[in-house]
Design an enzyme around this catalytic site. Structure first.
Site, PDB file in Angstrom:
ATOM      1  N   GLY A   7      -4.565  -2.783 -12.030  1.00  0.00           N
ATOM      2  CA  GLY A   7      -3.892  -2.652 -10.743  1.00  0.00           C
ATOM      3  C   GLY A   7      -2.785  -1.618 -10.777  1.00  0.00           C
ATOM      4  O   GLY A   7      -1.815  -1.707 -10.019  1.00  0.00           O
ATOM      5  N   GLY A   8      -2.928  -0.603 -11.614  1.00  0.00           N
ATOM      6  CA  GLY A   8      -1.879   0.384 -11.795  1.00  0.00           C
ATOM      7  C   GLY A   8      -1.715   1.367 -10.657  1.00  0.00           C
ATOM      8  O   GLY A   8      -0.799   2.186 -10.684  1.00  0.00           O
ATOM      9  N   ALA A   9      -2.587   1.305  -9.643  1.00  0.00           N
ATOM     10  CA  ALA A   9      -2.422   2.161  -8.467  1.00  0.00           C
ATOM     11  C   ALA A   9      -1.769   1.410  -7.313  1.00  0.00           C
ATOM     12  O   ALA A   9      -1.585   1.966  -6.233  1.00  0.00           O
ATOM     13  CB  ALA A   9      -3.769   2.731  -8.014  1.00  0.00           C
ATOM     14  N   PHE A  11       1.480  -1.165  -5.790  1.00  0.00           N
ATOM     15  CA  PHE A  11       2.925  -0.974  -5.655  1.00  0.00           C
ATOM     16  C   PHE A  11       3.657  -1.215  -6.985  1.00  0.00           C
ATOM     17  O   PHE A  11       4.282  -0.315  -7.542  1.00  0.00           O
ATOM     18  CB  PHE A  11       3.447  -1.908  -4.565  1.00  0.00           C
ATOM     19  CG  PHE A  11       4.938  -1.988  -4.455  1.00  0.00           C
ATOM     20  CD1 PHE A  11       5.723  -0.842  -4.474  1.00  0.00           C
ATOM     21  CD2 PHE A  11       5.564  -3.223  -4.310  1.00  0.00           C
ATOM     22  CE1 PHE A  11       7.105  -0.924  -4.361  1.00  0.00           C
ATOM     23  CE2 PHE A  11       6.936  -3.310  -4.186  1.00  0.00           C
ATOM     24  CZ  PHE A  11       7.712  -2.158  -4.220  1.00  0.00           C
ATOM     25  N   ILE A  12       3.551  -2.440  -7.515  1.00  0.00           N
ATOM     26  CA  ILE A  12       4.246  -2.744  -8.771  1.00  0.00           C
ATOM     27  C   ILE A  12       3.559  -2.046  -9.933  1.00  0.00           C
ATOM     28  O   ILE A  12       4.213  -1.512 -10.836  1.00  0.00           O
ATOM     29  CB  ILE A  12       4.307  -4.266  -8.990  1.00  0.00           C
ATOM     30  CG1 ILE A  12       5.058  -4.943  -7.845  1.00  0.00           C
ATOM     31  CG2 ILE A  12       4.989  -4.583 -10.325  1.00  0.00           C
ATOM     32  CD1 ILE A  12       5.037  -6.466  -7.902  1.00  0.00           C
ATOM     33  N   GLY A  13       2.228  -2.014  -9.927  1.00  0.00           N
ATOM     34  CA  GLY A  13       1.493  -1.390 -11.021  1.00  0.00           C
ATOM     35  C   GLY A  13       1.826   0.081 -11.194  1.00  0.00           C
ATOM     36  O   GLY A  13       1.982   0.573 -12.322  1.00  0.00           O
ATOM     37  N   THR A 133       3.650 -14.623  -9.489  1.00  0.00           N
ATOM     38  CA  THR A 133       4.570 -14.623  -8.348  1.00  0.00           C
ATOM     39  C   THR A 133       5.322 -15.937  -8.261  1.00  0.00           C
ATOM     40  O   THR A 133       4.850 -16.980  -8.744  1.00  0.00           O
ATOM     41  CB  THR A 133       3.772 -14.404  -7.041  1.00  0.00           C
ATOM     42  OG1 THR A 133       4.638 -14.584  -5.927  1.00  0.00           O
ATOM     43  CG2 THR A 133       2.632 -15.416  -6.924  1.00  0.00           C
ATOM     44  N   GLU A 135       5.587 -17.466  -5.585  1.00  0.00           N
ATOM     45  CA  GLU A 135       4.938 -18.249  -4.534  1.00  0.00           C
ATOM     46  C   GLU A 135       4.098 -19.405  -5.077  1.00  0.00           C
ATOM     47  O   GLU A 135       3.759 -20.324  -4.332  1.00  0.00           O
ATOM     48  CB  GLU A 135       4.082 -17.344  -3.642  1.00  0.00           C
ATOM     49  CG  GLU A 135       4.916 -16.318  -2.894  1.00  0.00           C
ATOM     50  CD  GLU A 135       4.184 -15.665  -1.740  1.00  0.00           C
ATOM     51  OE1 GLU A 135       3.394 -16.353  -1.064  1.00  0.00           O
ATOM     52  OE2 GLU A 135       4.405 -14.466  -1.503  1.00  0.00           O
ATOM     53  N   LYS A 163      -3.173 -17.324  -7.315  1.00  0.00           N
ATOM     54  CA  LYS A 163      -2.314 -16.902  -8.424  1.00  0.00           C
ATOM     55  C   LYS A 163      -1.983 -18.081  -9.338  1.00  0.00           C
ATOM     56  O   LYS A 163      -1.910 -17.933 -10.569  1.00  0.00           O
ATOM     57  CB  LYS A 163      -1.029 -16.264  -7.889  1.00  0.00           C
ATOM     58  CG  LYS A 163      -1.241 -14.933  -7.188  1.00  0.00           C
ATOM     59  CD  LYS A 163      -1.773 -13.861  -8.133  1.00  0.00           C
ATOM     60  CE  LYS A 163      -0.750 -13.416  -9.150  1.00  0.00           C
ATOM     61  NZ  LYS A 163      -1.253 -12.291  -9.988  1.00  0.00           N
TER      62      LYS A 163
END
Length: 356
Positions: A7-9, A11-13, A133, A135, A163
């Site tokens: 998931g590096g593309a 936001f956090i990634g 998360t 959540e 999650k």
């Protein structure tokens, strides 16, 4: 350190990839399916660096993941690939179960096979870091208590449930197979390159376009806000220094109601980019029907990561939000193409949702 970031593309990634490349990691390998929220433009600053590589691969493709681990001689895995928007999970939960649960299991299977092939020293140094998360812990009453690593899981939304399930699978792989895992649960992130359907970028861009600024319910829901660059630093520490089998909660002690966040953005824009009418952006605030199962409050107690790993956030919320507003004002090259594509999709029969 040779790190595979799933998931590096996102936001956090992408923040993690930029941070690791800049900090001198020997190899940063980005694996991303490039769904609607994945954007390689977020990695423009590092895409030509010799210690960075990108693979367009689905996290559910176990065989491809194992091949990448072997080819790149990975010694750390940081798992961020996930569907993460609560509204989308309410409208279509199946993809959340597929990516967040099945994808995590496939990645765990690949990592276990790869780890089992390593020599003794390499096995000891290997880490599987699962990024989760706050959540998963569910709803907190206003002005009462904080989430700790011992808080019972009580997810409210399909996203949070997916999650939570992934967290349990990661712990099971540690207890059953001995895979050296660490986990982290973070509060709400904000900062540059945040996909425009999330609260802070949505409000900034809607305001600039003179659109309504939608707030669920009365705007009283409270979140603990963490700048994404502070989070990236914390994740590196958890991955490299965290104790196998342990989890770490990451938060900035920066609780704000949704309404206060939106009002702060409006006040910043009133100064930086005033409306032609001379009126405040606050006049665009529009309260809308509340989200089903909307948790009242999330609040993280980060004492463990502060105590054990020495992490502290570098940005206060006011300074970080000001920087974020400035970034969106000066980087429309990044968000305008996303906005145009989404609006065009909405006009073509609603096959893609417009930003709300």
């Amino acid at each position: 350190m040779r790190v595979l970031v799933t998931g590096g593309a996102g936001f956090i990634g992408s923040a993690v990839c930029r941070h690791l490349v800049a900090s001198g990691a020997e190899r940063v390998v980005n694996v991303d399916k490039l769904t609607y929220a994945g954007n390689l433009a977020s990695l423009r600053a590092v895409e030509a660096q010799p210690n960075y590589a990108f693979y367009h691969v689905d996290v559910c493709n176990e065989h491809a993941l194992l091949d990448i681990m072997r080819r790149e001689r990975i010694d750390k895995v940081m798992h961020l690939a996930a569907e993460s928007h609560v509204d989308r999970s309410i409208e279509g939960p199946n993809v959340f179960a597929e990516t967040n649960v099945v994808g995590t299991v496939r990645l765990l299977c690949a990592a276990l096979t790869y780890w089992s092939e390593l020599g003794a020293d390499a096995r000891d140094g290997f880490r599987f870091h699962h990024v989760s998360t706050d959540e998963v812990f569910g709803d907190l009453p206003f002005h009462s208590g904080f989430f700790s690593e011992e808080t019972r899981y009580q997810p409210s939304s399909p996203y949070a449930a997916s999650k939570a399930a992934a967290d349990h699978f990661v712990r099971a792989w540690h207890h059953t197979y001995g895979l050296p895992v660490v986990l982290s649960n973070c509060s709400n992130n904000y900062g540059p390159f945040h996909f425009p359907e999330k609260l802070i970028p949505l409000i900034i861009i809607n305001a600039l376009e003179e659109r309504p600024l939608p707030i669920y319910g009365s705007g009283a829901n409270v979140r603990d806000w963490l700048h994404v660059d502070d989070h990236a630093r914390a994740l590196e520490l958890v991955m490299t220094k965290g104790r196998p089998g342990e989890s770490y909660n990451i938060g900035a002690r920066a609780e704000r109601s949704n309404l206060l966040v939106v009002e702060n953005i409006c006040d910043l824009l009133d100064v930086r980019s005033p409306r032609r009418s001379g009126r405040s952006y606050r006049d665009l605030i529009a309260f809308v029907s509340d989200r089903p199962g909307h948790d009242r409050r999330y609040a993280i107690d980060p004492s463990k990561i502060e105590r054990e790993l020495g992490w502290r956030p570098k940005r206060g919320f006011e300074a970080g939000l000001s920087e974020t507003v400035d970034w969106y004002l000066t980087n429309d090259w990044w968000w305008e193409p996303i906005r145009r594509e989404r609006c065009a999709g909405a006009r073509l029969g609603g096959q893609r949702r417009s930003i709300r």
